[in-house]
Design a protein around this motif. Structure first.
Motif, PDB file in Angstrom:
ATOM      1  N   ILE A 176      -8.768  -5.425   0.053  1.00  0.00           N
ATOM      2  CA  ILE A 176      -8.732  -4.533   1.188  1.00  0.00           C
ATOM      3  C   ILE A 176      -9.972  -4.895   2.069  1.00  0.00           C
TER       4      ILE A 176
ATOM      5  N   GLY B  92      -7.220   5.274  -6.100  1.00  0.00           N
ATOM      6  CA  GLY B  92      -8.047   6.257  -6.010  1.00  0.00           C
ATOM      7  C   GLY B  92      -9.216   6.467  -6.738  1.00  0.00           C
TER       8      GLY B  92
ATOM      9  N   ARG C 109     -11.704  -3.865   6.119  1.00  0.00           N
ATOM     10  CA  ARG C 109     -11.703  -3.120   7.016  1.00  0.00           C
ATOM     11  C   ARG C 109     -12.756  -3.317   8.209  1.00  0.00           C
TER      12      ARG C 109
ATOM     13  N   LEU D 231      -7.349  -3.602   7.659  1.00  0.00           N
ATOM     14  CA  LEU D 231      -7.318  -1.984   8.245  1.00  0.00           C
ATOM     15  C   LEU D 231      -8.193  -2.031   9.518  1.00  0.00           C
TER      16      LEU D 231
ATOM     17  N   LEU E 266      -1.359  12.339  -0.520  1.00  0.00           N
ATOM     18  CA  LEU E 266      -2.879  12.194  -0.313  1.00  0.00           C
ATOM     19  C   LEU E 266      -3.614  13.313   0.434  1.00  0.00           C
TER      20      LEU E 266
ATOM     21  N   ILE F 191      -8.833   5.262   1.628  1.00  0.00           N
ATOM     22  CA  ILE F 191      -8.155   3.803   1.118  1.00  0.00           C
ATOM     23  C   ILE F 191      -9.044   3.133   0.844  1.00  0.00           C
ATOM     24  N   THR F 192     -10.358   2.861   1.650  1.00  0.00           N
ATOM     25  CA  THR F 192     -11.289   1.942   1.318  1.00  0.00           C
ATOM     26  C   THR F 192     -12.568   2.580   0.242  1.00  0.00           C
TER      27      THR F 192
ATOM     28  N   THR G 176       0.637   5.617  -0.281  1.00  0.00           N
ATOM     29  CA  THR G 176      -0.216   6.591  -0.838  1.00  0.00           C
ATOM     30  C   THR G 176       1.032   7.962  -0.880  1.00  0.00           C
TER      31      THR G 176
ATOM     32  N   VAL H 289      -7.994   8.730   6.606  1.00  0.00           N
ATOM     33  CA  VAL H 289      -7.316   7.762   5.846  1.00  0.00           C
ATOM     34  C   VAL H 289      -7.763   6.704   5.518  1.00  0.00           C
TER      35      VAL H 289
ATOM     36  N   PHE I 284      -2.592   0.320  -4.337  1.00  0.00           N
ATOM     37  CA  PHE I 284      -2.479  -0.974  -3.859  1.00  0.00           C
ATOM     38  C   PHE I 284      -2.029  -1.931  -4.836  1.00  0.00           C
TER      39      PHE I 284
ATOM     40  N   LEU J 137       0.847  -1.255   0.165  1.00  0.00           N
ATOM     41  CA  LEU J 137       0.007  -0.216  -0.099  1.00  0.00           C
ATOM     42  C   LEU J 137       1.050   1.217   0.173  1.00  0.00           C
TER      43      LEU J 137
ATOM     44  N   ILE K  60      -3.308   6.899  -4.477  1.00  0.00           N
ATOM     45  CA  ILE K  60      -3.241   5.725  -3.535  1.00  0.00           C
ATOM     46  C   ILE K  60      -3.161   4.379  -4.425  1.00  0.00           C
TER      47      ILE K  60
END
Lengths: 365, 320, 291
Positions: free
Chosen positions: B110, B98, B112, B204, B39, B79-80, B36, B75, B92, B34, B90
Motif C-alpha cells: 500500500i 490494523g 500513498r 492511495l 472502522l 489504512i496506512t 474495512t 481513513v 488488505f 481492501l 482493516i
C-alpha cells in the motif's frame, strides 16, 4: 601558462564544491587526482613527520587533536546533520569510550603488546555504542527536543556517575595509560571514521537517515523503519565518539570526569555547525578550522573564549548553513550517483560549476 | 482496463447499510483487495470515522468524497497505519493490517500520496524515489560499510529501476534536481513516482488534483488511467474535483461526519439525496447534480471547498 | 521527622530558585518553541548585577534586587533582538546553537571582566527562628515569599491580562496571531524581558543564600532549572513551578540521606525515568501528529 595547470586544477577543485547530486564534469578526474595527492601528502606527513623531524611534538599534538575532532564531528553530523535530530551527548559517549578503553589498558591488560592500541580503541567504541543503544531506545519514543534532553541528562549522569565511582578514580580522575595514541594511528582512525560515515551516507541507510530529517512520516510511509534506522545511526555515531574518546585518553594519559562535561559536547556542536550540517567535507573542515582557531586565538587569553562564541553567533546569523551546509565534495559521491544525474537537468549546473568545467577542459586541450 | 469487478457497484443508487456485504459478494472466490469493517476513529469527543465499511476490489478505481472534515484523510491515515483505529478492522488482501507499523503496511503493497505534498525537499528527485526502495534493498550495514559486491549489485538494480520509473513518468531529466526546486505539478508527479517505486498493489491518492487548473486536471486523469494499467494498480482516491471523480472513477463512496452516506456509481451518487444534503445542508435537487454534471468546467470544489462548513483538525493539510 | 521537615524547607528554598529560572525556559519555549540555553547565564548575570548594585553602588536590598532584575531584563531583550530575532524563520537548530553561543559568550565575558569569584555583601540581617524543631532563617522567608509573589504575579499576568492573552495566542499559533492584531515582536520581547527578570531574581536569591558567586554558576543551576521545566512539562507555567519545587526537594533530600555527590546523578536520573514514563512532562500535553 605552464605553471597554471596546478592553479587551474586547484580552482576547479574548490569551485566544484556543491550539491552532492551534481552533474559531474570532466574536471572530476583532476579533482580526484588532486584529492588523492593531498591525502597522500597528509598521510606521508602523519606517518613520516615525526621520524623525519618535520613535526615537533606540539605540531603532532595539534594534528592529533584535529584528527580526533574530525572523528567527533563527522559522527555527530550523522545524527545532528544528516538525520536532523539534536544530540548533545557526544561528551558522554567520549567519556564512556575513554574510561572503558583506559580501564582495559590500565587494569585488564597492562602487559599488552602493540596490538593493544587498536583493541583499546575498538573497546572504547563498543562500550560507547552500547551506551548509545541504551540511550537511543527511550529517546526516540518521542520526537523533537527530547533527544536533546535525554542526551543532556545522559552526559550529566556519566560525568556525575564517574565522579562517584571511586573504583575509576572518582573526581580525581584516572591515570596510568600508556601513550598508545600516535599520529599515524590517529590518521588511520580518522580516515576510517570518515570513510565509514561516507559509505553509510551513500547507502540505503544514509538515504533513510536523511529521509528522517526531511519528513519522518513520509519516510515511514515509504517503507523506512524509522526507529530502526535511528537506532543504527545513533549507535554508529556513539561508537565513533567512543573511539575518539579512547584515542584522546591514550593521548593525554590522564582523564577526569570534568573533562567530559557539556562544554565538550558544545565544542563538537560548534564544529558541526561551523562546517555545515549534512556535509562530510564540511565536518572535516569545521573540526580542523575550529582546532586551528582555538590555537591561533590563544594569545587572546581569557578573551579567546569570549570571541569564539561571538563568532559562532555571528556565523549562525549570517551563514546559518555553516561553511558547506548540505553541500559535498563531488568525489565523495559514488560514481553511480554522479553518472545517473550526468547531463540531466535542463537547468544544467550552476555558473560556477560550468565555468570550472570549461576551465579544466580548455586547459587540457 | 484490467477487468474490474463491478458487482458491488451494480445496484444504482444503493446506499450501504452498515455491515451489510452479504448479497453482493462475488460469485467467484474473490475477496476484496481492501476491506474495512466497522472502522471507527475517535479523537477525544470527535468521531472522525464512524463504523466505515469500505470494500475495494482488485483493479478498481474508487473515489472517497465528502465535505471538508468528513474524515477522508483520516481513513487514509488509518489504512496506512499512521493512526491506530479506535475500533474496527482493516484487511488488505485478507490480511488484517490494523495496528501494524506503517512501514510494514507499505511493504505489503500500500503506497500513498499526501494532500499537502510531502517530499524529501532537500534531497534529489533520484533519492526521493530511491528511499521508497529502502525496505526492499537486500544488504545490511556491514555491506554498506565495506562496499561489498552485494551492495554494488543491489544499488545498481535500484538505480536502474528508479531511472526507468522516472523515465516512465517523464521525470528523468530532473533526476539530479532537489525536490524543492521542482514546479508544483512535477512535485505531485514525483510524489506519485515515490509511491509507485515500491510496486504497490493499492495506491492511495489524497487530492491529487488539488491546486490544478482544468487543463492540468485533464492531463492528470490521463496520467492516472495510464499508471493504473501500466502498474496494474488498484486506486483509492480522495478528491474534491468532480470532473476527475466523475470522469475516471468506477465507484464512489461519500463520507459525511465520518460515516458512509452513499456509495455507488458516479451516476447513482450524483442522484442521491443524502449526498445533496451533506454537501448543501439542505435537500436541494439539482444543485449538486448540476454542479457535478457541470464539473467539466472544473470550477466546483476546490480544496477550499465552498461547502466545507467545519474545520476538522484531523483532516490535516487543510490547516498546515 | 523534624529532620525531614527541615530538609523539605531547605528544598523549598532551592526549589523556588529553580522554579523562577524554569519559568524563563518554559515561557520562551512556549512562545517560540525554542530552548534558550543562554537562560541559565542570565541567572548568573542577575547575581553579578546584584553584586554591582550592592557593593559598587552601595544600594540596599530592595533597590538592588529591582536594579538587577531591570538590568538583566534589558540584556535578555537585547539578546533576543540581536541574536535570536534574525533567526526566527531559520531552522530551529540554528536558534539553539545560537543560544548555546550566547550562553558561552556571557559566561566568558563576565569571566574576562571579573576573573575571581566575588563575595556579595550581606544585604539582609539574618535571624533564625526555631519552630517545632525546624530552623527557619529570615533569608529563607524572604526567598520563598518573594519567589511566591513573583510566580503568582506571572500567573496573573499570563492568565488574567490582555498581554498574557497575547502571549498565549502567539504560543498557540504564531502565524495567525498577528492577523488578530497581536503585536508579536513586542510580546516576544516582553516574554524575554520577564523571563530574564525572573532569572535575575533567582540569581539574587541564590546569592543571598550562597554569597560566593562566579561566572560559571549559571551553568549547572541553569541545566537543573531546564530539567525542572521539562519535568513539569515544558511550555507549561504551572508545570515549571511544580518541576522546580520537585527537583529542589529531591536534590536536598538526596543530599541529606545519601552521599552528597549523588545529587546531580539522582536529579538527572529522575529526569530520564520521568521522560520514559511521561515523555511530555507532568503537566505537558503532546502535540498531535499530522499526516
Amino acid at each position: 601558462m605552464r605553471a597554471s595547470p596546478l592553479l587551474q586544477v586547484l580552482r576547479a577543485w574548490t569551485g566544484r564544491i556543491q550539491r552532492p547530486f551534481l552533474r559531474a564534469g570532466d574536471s572530476l578526474a583532476a579533482q580526484r587526482r588532486l584529492g588523492l595527492v593531498l591525502l597522500g601528502l597528509l598521510a606521508a606527513l602523519c606517518f613520516l613527520g615525526a621520524p623525519l623531524g618535520l613535526l615537533d611534538d606540539y605540531q603532532q599534538l595539534l594534528f592529533m587533536y584535529a584528527g580526533i575532532n574530525v572523528i567527533l564531528c563527522v559522527s555527530l553530523n550523522l545524527v545532528n546533520g544528516y538525520m536532523g535530530e539534536f544530540s548533545i551527548g557526544h561528551a558522554g559517549f567520549m567519556a564512556v569510550g575513554a574510561y572503558a578503553s583506559s580501564l582495559l589498558t590500565v587494569r585488564a591488560l597492562p602487559e599488552g603488546g602493540a596490538w593493544l592500541g587498536p583493541v583499546a580503541v575498538l573497546a572504547g567504541g563498543v562500550a560507547a555504542a552500547i551506551a548509545g543503544l541504551v540511550i537511543a531506545v527511550p529517546s526516540f519514543r518521542t520526537r523533537g527536543d527530547y533527544l536533546a534532553i535525554v542526551t543532556l541528562a545522559f552526559t550529566m549522569i556519566v560525568k556525575s556517575g564517574l565522579e562517584n565511582l571511586e573504583w575509576v578514580g572518582g573526581g580525581r580522575g584516572l591515570a596510568g595509560m600508556r601513550k598508545l595514541t600516535t599520529l599515524p594511528w590517529v590518521f588511520a582512525w580518522t580516515v576510517l571514521a570518515v570513510a565509514a560515515v561516507r559509505n553509510i551516507i551513500y547507502s540505503r541507510f544514509g538515504r533513510a537517515i536523511q529521509a528522517i530529517r526531511e519528513d519522518e512520516l513520509a519516510g515511514l510511509l515509504s517503507g523506512v523503519e524509522t526507529r530502526r534506522v535511528k537506532l543504527i545511526a545513533f549507535t554508529v555515531s556513539a561508537f565513533l565518539a567512543g573511539t575518539a574518546g579512547a584515542l584522546y585518553a591514550h593521548l593525554v594519559l590522564f582523564i577526569t570526569p570534568r573533562g567530559f562535561d557539556l562544554l565538550k559536547s558544545t565544542d563538537v556542536l560548534i564544529m558541526v555547525y561551523l562546517g555545515g550540517i549534512g556535509s562530510i567535507l564540511g565536518s572535516v573542515l569545521g573540526a580542523t578550522i575550529y582546532t586551528a582557531l582555538l590555537e591561533l586565538l590563544r594569545p587572546l587569553g581569557v578573551w579567546r573564549m569570549v570571541c569564539l562564541p561571538l563568532l559562532l553567533v555571528l556565523l549562525m546569523i549570517f551563514r546559518p548553513q555553516g561553511i558547506l551546509g548540505l553541500r559535498e565534495l563531488p568525489w565523495l559521491v559514488p560514481r553511480r550517483d554522479r553518472d545517473a544525474v550526468r547531463r540531466r537537468g535542463p537547468r544544467g549546473s550552476d555558473e560556477q560549476g560550468r565555468s570550472s568545467v570549461s576551465d579544466a577542459t580548455g586547459d587540457s586541450t | 482496463m484490467s477487468a474490474p469487478r463491478r458487482e458491488v457497484a451494480s445496484t444504482p443508487g444503493r446506499t450501504v447499510p452498515a455491515g451489510d456485504h452479504a448479497p453482493q459478494t462475488a460469485p467467484a472466490a474473490s475477496h476484496p483487495l481492501l476491506e474495512t469493517r466497522g472502522l471507527t476513529q475517535r479523537f477525544g469527543g470527535l468521531t472522525a470515522v464512524a463504523d466505515l465499511n469500505l470494500r475495494v476490489q482488485a483493479g478498481e478505481l474508487v473515489a472517497l468524497i465528502g465535505p471538508n472534515g468528513a474524515g477522508k484523510t483520516t481513513v487514509f491515515n488509518l489504512i496506512t497505519g499512521v493512526y491506530k483505529a479506535t475500533a474496527g478492522e482493516i484487511r488488505f488482501d485478507s490480511v488484517s493490517i490494523g495496528g501494524m507499523e506503517p512501514s510494514r503496511i507499505h511493504g505489503l503493497g500500500i503506497a500513498r500520496t499526501f494532500q499537502n505534498i510531502r517530499l524529501f525537499a532537500d534531497l534529489s528527485v533520484l533519492d526521493n524515489v530511491r528511499i521508497a526502495h529502502h525496505a526492499r534493498t537486500g544488504y545490511g550495514l556491514a555491506d554498506a560499510l565495506l562496499l561489498t559486491p552485494r551492495l554494488r549489485r543491489e544499488e545498481r538494480r535500484v538505480m536502474e529501476e528508479t531511472l526507468a520509473l522516472l523515465r516512465t513518468l517523464g521525470l528523468d531529466e530532473l533526476a539530479g534536481e532537489k525536490a524543492r526546486h521542482l514546479p508544483y505539478g512535477q512535485q505531485r508527479r514525483l510524489e506519485i513516482a515515490r509511491a509507485l517505486a515500491s510496486r504497490p498493489r493499492l495506491l492511495l491518492l489524497d487530492e491529487p488534483a488539488a491546486g490544478m487548473n482544468p487543463h492540468e486536471i485533464g492531463d492528470l486523469m490521463e496520467f492516472i488511467a495510464r499508471i493504473r494499467t501500466e502498474f496494474g494498480l488498484t486506486i483509492l482516491l480522495i478528491e474534491h474535483q468532480m470532473k476527475l471523480v466523475m470522469g475516471i472513477c468506477e465507484r464512489i463512496t461519500v463520507l459525511d461526519f465520518g460515516a458512509t452516506i452513499a456509495e455507488g456509481t458516479p451516476e447513482a451518487v450524483r442522484a442521491d439525496r443524502r449526498v445533496l444534503a451533506a454537501y448543501l445542508g439542505e435537500p436541494d435537487e439539482g444543485a449538486v447534480s448540476g454542479a457535478a454534471a457541470g464539473g467539466g468546467d472544473g470550477s466546483t470544489d476546490d480544496p477550499g471547498d465552498p461547502h466545507g462548513r467545519r474545520h476538522d483538525p484531523t483532516d490535516a493539510g487543510s490547516a498546515s | 521527622m523534624t529532620y525531614l521537615l527541615q530538609q523539605l524547607l531547605n528544598g523549598l528554598q532551592l526549589g523556588s530558585i529553580y522554579a523562577l529560572i524554569a519559568l524563563g525556559y518554559t515561557m520562551v519555549y512556549g512562545i517560540l518553541q525554542m530552548i534558550n540555553f543562554a537562560h541559565g547565564d542570565l541567572f548568573m548575570v542577575g547575581a553579578f548585577a546584584l553584586f554591582v548594585a550592592a557593593s559598587v553602588l552601595g544600594l540596599p536590598f530592595v533597590p538592588s534586587l529591582l536594579l538587577a532584575m531591570i538590568a538583566t531584563a534589558a540584556i535578555g531583550v537585547l539578546i533576543e533582538r540581536l541574536a535570536y530575532r534574525p533567526l526566527r524563520s531559520a531552522p530551529r537548530v540554528s536558534a539553539i546553537i545560537t543560544a548555546l553561543g550566547v550562553g558561552l559568550f556571557l559566561e566568558n565575558l563576565v569571566n574576562a571582566l571579573s576573573p575571581y569569584p566575588k563575595h556579595v555583601p550581606t544585604l539582609l540581617s539574618n535571624h533564625s527562628w526555631v519552630l517545632a524543631g525546624v530552623t527557619i532563617s529570615s533569608i529563607q522567608i524572604w526567598i520563598i515569599v518573594l519567589a511566591g509573589i513573583l510566580v503568582l504575579g506571572l500567573d496573573l499576568l499570563v492568565h488574567r491580562t490582555k498581554v498574557g492573552m497575547a502571549m498565549r495566542a502567539i504560543s498557540w499559533d504564531r502565524t495567525t496571531a498577528p492577523l488578530m492584531g497581536v503585536p508579536v515582536n513586542a510580546v516576544i520581547s516582553l516574554t524575554f524581558g520577564i523571563g530574564a527578570a525572573l532569572g535575575a531574581a533567582a540569581g539574587v536569591f541564590y546569592a543571598l543564600a550562597y554569597p560566593i558567586i562566579d561566572p560559571y554558576m549559571g551553568v549547572m543551576v541553569g541545566w537543573k532549572a531546564f530539567i525542572s521545566a521539562v519535568v513539569g512539562g515544558i511550555g507549561s507555567i504551572r508545570g515549571a513551578v511544580l518541576g522546580g519545587l520537585i527537583l529542589g526537594a529531591v536534590e536536598i533530600l538526596v543530599a541529606a540521606f545519601l552521599p552528597s555527590t549523588g545529587r546531580d546523578l539522582v536529579a538527572f536520573a529522575l529526569l530520564l525515568v520521568l521522560l520514559v514514563l511521561r515523555p511530555h512532562g507532568i503537566l505537558g500535553r503532546p502535540r498531535p501528529v499530522k499526516a
